[in-house]
Design a protein around this motif. Structure first.
Motif, PDB file in Angstrom:
ATOM      1  N   ASP A 285       0.821  -1.205   0.000  1.00 49.55           N
ATOM      2  CA  ASP A 285       0.000   0.000   0.000  1.00 49.55           C
ATOM      3  C   ASP A 285       0.863   1.266   0.000  1.00 49.55           C
TER       4      ASP A 285
ATOM      5  N   SER B 153       2.388   1.678  -3.431  1.00 49.12           N
ATOM      6  CA  SER B 153       1.334   2.078  -4.359  1.00 49.12           C
ATOM      7  C   SER B 153       1.019   3.565  -4.197  1.00 49.12           C
ATOM      8  N   SER B 154       0.959   4.026  -2.960  1.00 45.43           N
ATOM      9  CA  SER B 154       0.697   5.436  -2.697  1.00 45.43           C
ATOM     10  C   SER B 154       1.831   6.318  -3.222  1.00 45.43           C
TER      11      SER B 154
ATOM     12  N   ARG C 210       3.859   5.593  -5.686  1.00 42.94           N
ATOM     13  CA  ARG C 210       3.794   5.555  -7.147  1.00 42.94           C
ATOM     14  C   ARG C 210       2.725   6.513  -7.672  1.00 42.94           C
ATOM     15  N   LYS C 211       1.565   6.500  -7.054  1.00 49.10           N
ATOM     16  CA  LYS C 211       0.479   7.378  -7.490  1.00 49.10           C
ATOM     17  C   LYS C 211       0.811   8.854  -7.265  1.00 49.10           C
ATOM     18  N   THR C 212       1.465   9.149  -6.153  1.00 45.32           N
ATOM     19  CA  THR C 212       1.858  10.527  -5.879  1.00 45.32           C
ATOM     20  C   THR C 212       2.890  10.991  -6.891  1.00 45.32           C
ATOM     21  N   CYS C 213       3.869  10.143  -7.189  1.00 42.78           N
ATOM     22  CA  CYS C 213       4.872  10.485  -8.209  1.00 42.78           C
ATOM     23  C   CYS C 213       4.194  10.739  -9.547  1.00 42.78           C
ATOM     24  N   GLN C 214       3.249   9.887  -9.904  1.00 41.88           N
ATOM     25  CA  GLN C 214       2.540  10.025 -11.173  1.00 41.88           C
ATOM     26  C   GLN C 214       1.811  11.364 -11.231  1.00 41.88           C
ATOM     27  N   LYS C 215       1.157  11.759 -10.155  1.00 45.13           N
ATOM     28  CA  LYS C 215       0.427  13.018 -10.127  1.00 45.13           C
ATOM     29  C   LYS C 215       1.371  14.213 -10.208  1.00 45.13           C
TER      30      LYS C 215
END
Length: 60
Positions: free
Chosen positions: A13, A16-17, A19-24
């Motif tokens: 988790d 995953s968090s 990765r999503k923050t980097c993507q944003k």
């Protein structure tokens, strides 16, 4: 596709968090990880990037 322990779930988790923050933030997750693991720390802290982005996009 699952984990075997609560610690494994927490690790999944967390990554995953991240990765999503980097993507944003339009930041490569792998570049971020490599920067931290190599102790170079040339990429700003994610929290700082998020706050900087929030300040520039906030409208009232």
């Amino acid at each position: 596709g699952g984990t075997r322990s609560d610690l494994g779930r927490q690790c999944r988790d967390t990554f995953s968090s991240l990765r999503k923050t980097c993507q944003k933030q339009n930041l490569s997750f792998w570049a971020f990880l490599n920067d931290r693991l190599s102790l170079k720390n040339t990429i700003p802290l994610l929290g700082d990037l998020v706050l900087k982005g929030a300040r520039t996009t906030t409208t009232y």
